[in-house]
Design a protein around this motif. Structure first.
Motif, PDB file in Angstrom:
ATOM      1  N   THR A 287     -13.584  31.297  -5.717  1.00 50.19           N
ATOM      2  CA  THR A 287     -13.365  31.098  -7.141  1.00 50.19           C
ATOM      3  C   THR A 287     -14.344  30.065  -7.660  1.00 50.19           C
ATOM      4  O   THR A 287     -14.836  29.225  -6.901  1.00 50.19           O
ATOM      5  CB  THR A 287     -11.932  30.611  -7.441  1.00 50.19           C
ATOM      6  OG1 THR A 287     -11.725  29.380  -6.755  1.00 50.19           O
ATOM      7  CG2 THR A 287     -10.905  31.621  -7.019  1.00 50.19           C
TER       8      THR A 287
ATOM      9  N   VAL B 290      -9.154  34.566 -13.415  1.00 52.70           N
ATOM     10  CA  VAL B 290      -7.955  34.083 -12.735  1.00 52.70           C
ATOM     11  C   VAL B 290      -6.881  33.843 -13.790  1.00 52.70           C
ATOM     12  O   VAL B 290      -7.110  33.146 -14.779  1.00 52.70           O
ATOM     13  CB  VAL B 290      -8.250  32.782 -11.955  1.00 52.70           C
ATOM     14  CG1 VAL B 290      -6.982  32.216 -11.357  1.00 52.70           C
ATOM     15  CG2 VAL B 290      -9.278  33.044 -10.871  1.00 52.70           C
ATOM     16  N   ASP B 291      -5.712  34.449 -13.568  1.00 55.11           N
ATOM     17  CA  ASP B 291      -4.595  34.296 -14.498  1.00 55.11           C
ATOM     18  C   ASP B 291      -4.166  32.837 -14.541  1.00 55.11           C
ATOM     19  O   ASP B 291      -3.913  32.237 -13.497  1.00 55.11           O
ATOM     20  CB  ASP B 291      -3.426  35.173 -14.031  1.00 55.11           C
ATOM     21  CG  ASP B 291      -2.346  35.294 -15.080  1.00 55.11           C
ATOM     22  OD1 ASP B 291      -1.846  34.241 -15.539  1.00 55.11           O
ATOM     23  OD2 ASP B 291      -1.991  36.427 -15.440  1.00 55.11           O
TER      24      ASP B 291
ATOM     25  N   GLU C 192      -0.259  32.763 -13.055  1.00 55.56           N
ATOM     26  CA  GLU C 192      -0.010  33.273 -11.710  1.00 55.56           C
ATOM     27  C   GLU C 192      -1.053  32.824 -10.686  1.00 55.56           C
ATOM     28  O   GLU C 192      -0.828  32.929  -9.484  1.00 55.56           O
ATOM     29  CB  GLU C 192       0.030  34.810 -11.734  1.00 55.56           C
ATOM     30  CG  GLU C 192       1.052  35.396 -12.677  1.00 55.56           C
ATOM     31  CD  GLU C 192       2.462  35.250 -12.178  1.00 55.56           C
ATOM     32  OE1 GLU C 192       2.681  35.256 -10.956  1.00 55.56           O
ATOM     33  OE2 GLU C 192       3.368  35.122 -13.019  1.00 55.56           O
ATOM     34  N   ASN C 193      -2.230  32.395 -11.145  1.00 55.57           N
ATOM     35  CA  ASN C 193      -3.341  31.992 -10.274  1.00 55.57           C
ATOM     36  C   ASN C 193      -3.821  33.157  -9.399  1.00 55.57           C
ATOM     37  O   ASN C 193      -4.202  32.978  -8.254  1.00 55.57           O
ATOM     38  CB  ASN C 193      -2.946  30.785  -9.402  1.00 55.57           C
ATOM     39  CG  ASN C 193      -4.138  29.892  -9.146  1.00 55.57           C
ATOM     40  OD1 ASN C 193      -5.094  29.881  -9.908  1.00 55.57           O
ATOM     41  ND2 ASN C 193      -4.088  29.157  -8.067  1.00 55.57           N
ATOM     42  N   LYS C 194      -3.786  34.373  -9.955  1.00 53.35           N
ATOM     43  CA  LYS C 194      -4.252  35.586  -9.282  1.00 53.35           C
ATOM     44  C   LYS C 194      -5.254  36.294 -10.187  1.00 53.35           C
ATOM     45  O   LYS C 194      -5.274  36.055 -11.393  1.00 53.35           O
ATOM     46  CB  LYS C 194      -3.070  36.530  -9.025  1.00 53.35           C
ATOM     47  CG  LYS C 194      -2.067  36.027  -8.027  1.00 53.35           C
ATOM     48  CD  LYS C 194      -0.965  37.042  -7.860  1.00 53.35           C
ATOM     49  CE  LYS C 194       0.083  36.569  -6.885  1.00 53.35           C
ATOM     50  NZ  LYS C 194       1.220  37.486  -6.818  1.00 53.35           N
TER      51      LYS C 194
ATOM     52  N   THR D 154      -6.809  38.944 -12.651  1.00 51.48           N
ATOM     53  CA  THR D 154      -6.166  39.774 -13.671  1.00 51.48           C
ATOM     54  C   THR D 154      -7.209  40.432 -14.554  1.00 51.48           C
ATOM     55  O   THR D 154      -8.350  39.986 -14.624  1.00 51.48           O
ATOM     56  CB  THR D 154      -5.201  38.944 -14.535  1.00 51.48           C
ATOM     57  OG1 THR D 154      -4.558  39.802 -15.473  1.00 51.48           O
ATOM     58  CG2 THR D 154      -5.930  37.864 -15.297  1.00 51.48           C
TER      59      THR D 154
END
Length: 105
Positions: free
Chosen positions: A22, A72-73, A76-78, A80
């Motif tokens: 990231t 990165v959401d 949610e930290n995922k 998207t």
């Protein structure tokens, strides 16, 4: 068309040698469909010495295709996808598809 990924966004790399890393977007190049991500896709370049900088082999970021990164959401930290929504005050903002969280400040 509005840009889905902009300078300052936090993104994750989906494919390639840096998959899973990231970083923040340093610069976006919408005409080329590419972005520069901090610490991702590092390449070595030979640089001649100039007045302020010393010469030698320097490591710097190279452009990466927009299709290989995802935002990165914030909730949610995922990774998207990005959608668009018009707020009550008439502003058009980017929205994370995963959580529905507004990405733009």
């Amino acid at each position: 068309m509005a840009a889905k990924i902009k300078k300052g966004d936090r993104v994750i790399v989906l494919t390639g040698k840096d998959k899973g890393k990231t970083g923040d977007v340093i610069a976006a190049f919408p005409a080329e469909n590419k972005v520069l991500v901090q610490g991702v896709n590092m390449v070595k370049r030979h640089q001649r010495a100039s007045g302020a900088e010393t010469g030698g082999i320097v490591e710097k970021e190279a452009k990466i295709n927009v299709s290989n990164v995802a935002i990165v959401d914030p909730k949610e930290n995922k990774p998207t996808r990005v959608g668009f929504k018009t707020l009550d005050d008439g502003r058009k903002v980017r929205v994370a598809k995963l959580s529905g969280e507004v990405i733009d400040n």
